[in-house]
Design a protein around this motif. Structure first.
Motif, PDB file in Angstrom:
ATOM      1  N   CYS A 141      -4.036  -4.413  -0.836  1.00 39.77           N
ATOM      2  CA  CYS A 141      -3.061  -5.654  -0.043  1.00 39.77           C
ATOM      3  C   CYS A 141      -1.825  -5.002   0.128  1.00 39.77           C
ATOM      4  N   GLU A 142      -1.270  -4.436  -0.878  1.00 44.05           N
ATOM      5  CA  GLU A 142       0.408  -4.094  -0.893  1.00 44.05           C
ATOM      6  C   GLU A 142       0.497  -3.316   0.120  1.00 44.05           C
ATOM      7  N   ASN A 143      -0.233  -2.209   0.058  1.00 41.04           N
ATOM      8  CA  ASN A 143      -0.212  -1.316   1.447  1.00 41.04           C
ATOM      9  C   ASN A 143      -0.179  -1.900   2.729  1.00 41.04           C
ATOM     10  N   LEU A 144      -1.026  -2.747   2.995  1.00 43.50           N
ATOM     11  CA  LEU A 144      -1.426  -3.300   4.270  1.00 43.50           C
ATOM     12  C   LEU A 144      -0.198  -4.058   4.566  1.00 43.50           C
ATOM     13  N   LEU A 145       0.222  -4.924   3.356  1.00 39.84           N
ATOM     14  CA  LEU A 145       1.557  -6.086   4.101  1.00 39.84           C
ATOM     15  C   LEU A 145       2.448  -4.946   4.226  1.00 39.84           C
ATOM     16  N   MET A 146       3.026  -3.899   3.501  1.00 45.75           N
ATOM     17  CA  MET A 146       4.106  -3.037   3.877  1.00 45.75           C
ATOM     18  C   MET A 146       3.946  -2.517   5.395  1.00 45.75           C
ATOM     19  N   GLY A 147       2.620  -2.117   5.779  1.00 42.03           N
ATOM     20  CA  GLY A 147       2.327  -1.376   7.069  1.00 42.03           C
ATOM     21  C   GLY A 147       2.665  -2.753   8.232  1.00 42.03           C
ATOM     22  N   LEU A 148       2.208  -3.905   7.949  1.00 36.50           N
ATOM     23  CA  LEU A 148       2.171  -4.907   8.754  1.00 36.50           C
ATOM     24  C   LEU A 148       3.520  -5.636   8.906  1.00 36.50           C
ATOM     25  N   ASP A 149       4.403  -5.606   7.840  1.00 41.55           N
ATOM     26  CA  ASP A 149       5.723  -5.691   7.779  1.00 41.55           C
ATOM     27  C   ASP A 149       6.612  -4.743   8.613  1.00 41.55           C
TER      28      ASP A 149
END
Length: 334
Positions: A141-149
């Motif tokens: 999730c952390e990597n996905l959230l950083m990418g979406l942000d």
């Protein structure tokens, strides 16, 4: 815009789905185009039938959901009990784009925004808002959230992690007529819609912040160079009688959200479930991928503290947002 929420306490999933759908039909004037559903994780295979039953009723509706130990709906909560919670929204002038992201198809950190747009089926120009549900063992999730942000800096992202499964493959993620046991499911909402968030911590810290000195994915093996069970035994002995009772069933691990925050305070932690532990090998299983060097602190969930915190946050939001439009709905991620 129109919303309806319902909860079924039956242990028979087929009957529970039909009960929820019947209540939604009686509450709504319009056919929903989004249904969000949460179900107790009695059997992942049974859950695969759940969203197909919804899809049979609402063929043009996007279905998003997951398994969870704490099922909340229509103002009630079922914890450690079987049940189904369902929220349905009729969202005119809103485009709902569903997507599933496997753990092995995330773009790397240097990928351009276009790759993230392709991943979720939405462009930055459409100003999407996101709802995400992930499997704690495989979602990254952390990597996905950083990418979406990075790709969608103006977008709001809400959601949570499925729970109940004690090992990979035992949590269910629901998307339309499909059921997944890994990765992340989500929807991008574009058009006449706006998502706001209220974050209530719901937990109080115990002990002191410590640093992870050894871990393996979601297995916590050493904190401040001490075995986790040694830390917990020492911590338990220092607690009051009431907190010791909470310790036995309401213990969580808080992970500092900002990696540059060396002096975290209450509210700076991302609260994650402790899924299990093995005292013989001195390892704890946590509902999140861990990294060496992260600052963590154990927390207790206290119902009184949680209720007071949530009520305060809701009152503050109502005061600061007096013009909440008619037809607004709410999703609660516990």
């Amino acid at each position: 815009m129109e919303w309806a929420s319902t909860l079924s306490e039956t242990g028979n999933y087929q009957e529970g789905v039909m009960e929820c759908l019947s209540e939604i039909n009686s509450m709504m004037d319009n056919t929903p185009n989004l249904v969000v559903v949460f179900a107790s994780p009695k059997n992942v295979n049974l859950l695969s039938d759940l969203n197909k039953m919804i899809d049979d009723r609402y063929s043009d509706c996007t279905i998003l959901g997951c398994s969870g130990l704490g099922i909340i709906g229509n103002g009630q909560e079922l914890e450690q009990k079987e049940g189904i919670a369902m929220s349905a929204g009729a969202l005119p002038d809103v485009t709902v784009t569903p997507f599933h992201i496997s753990s092995n198809n995330l773009p790397d950190g240097d990928a351009p925004p276009e790759e993230w747009e392709s991943l979720v089926g939405a462009t930055r120009e459409s100003n999407p808002e996101f709802i995400l549900l992930g499997d704690p063992f495989s979602s990254q999730c952390e990597n996905l959230l950083m990418g979406l942000d990075y790709a969608f800096p103006e977008s709001m992202i809400i959601g949570g992690l499925s729970s109940g499964g004690q090992q990979p493959g035992l949590n269910a993620l629901l998307l339309d007529s499909d059921t997944f046991t890994e990765g992340i499911v989500g929807v991008a909402l574009s058009g006449n819609i706006k998502i706001d968030t209220i974050v209530a911590q719901g937990c109080k810290p115990i002990g002191e912040p410590m640093r992870i000195t050894r871990c393996n994915q979601n297995l916590l093996e050493s904190i401040d160079d001490k075995p986790p069970f040694e830390v917990l035994r020492n911590l338990f002995s220092e607690l009051s009688g009431s907190d010791q009772r909470l310790f036995n069933h309401s213990l969580f691990l808080g992970i500092v959200m900002d990696p540059f925050d060396e002096t975290p305070e209450m509210g700076d932690f991302l609260i994650r479930n402790i899924l299990g532990g093995d005292e013989a090998s001195n390892r704890l299983m946590v509902g999140s991928y861990l990294k060496e060097g992260q600052i963590v602190q154990f927390h207790l969930r206290d119902s009184m503290t949680s209720s007071e915190n949530l009520e305060q946050m809701l009152n503050t939001y109502s005061t600061e947002s007096p013009d909440i439009p008619k037809g607004s709905g709410g999703l609660l991620f516990s």
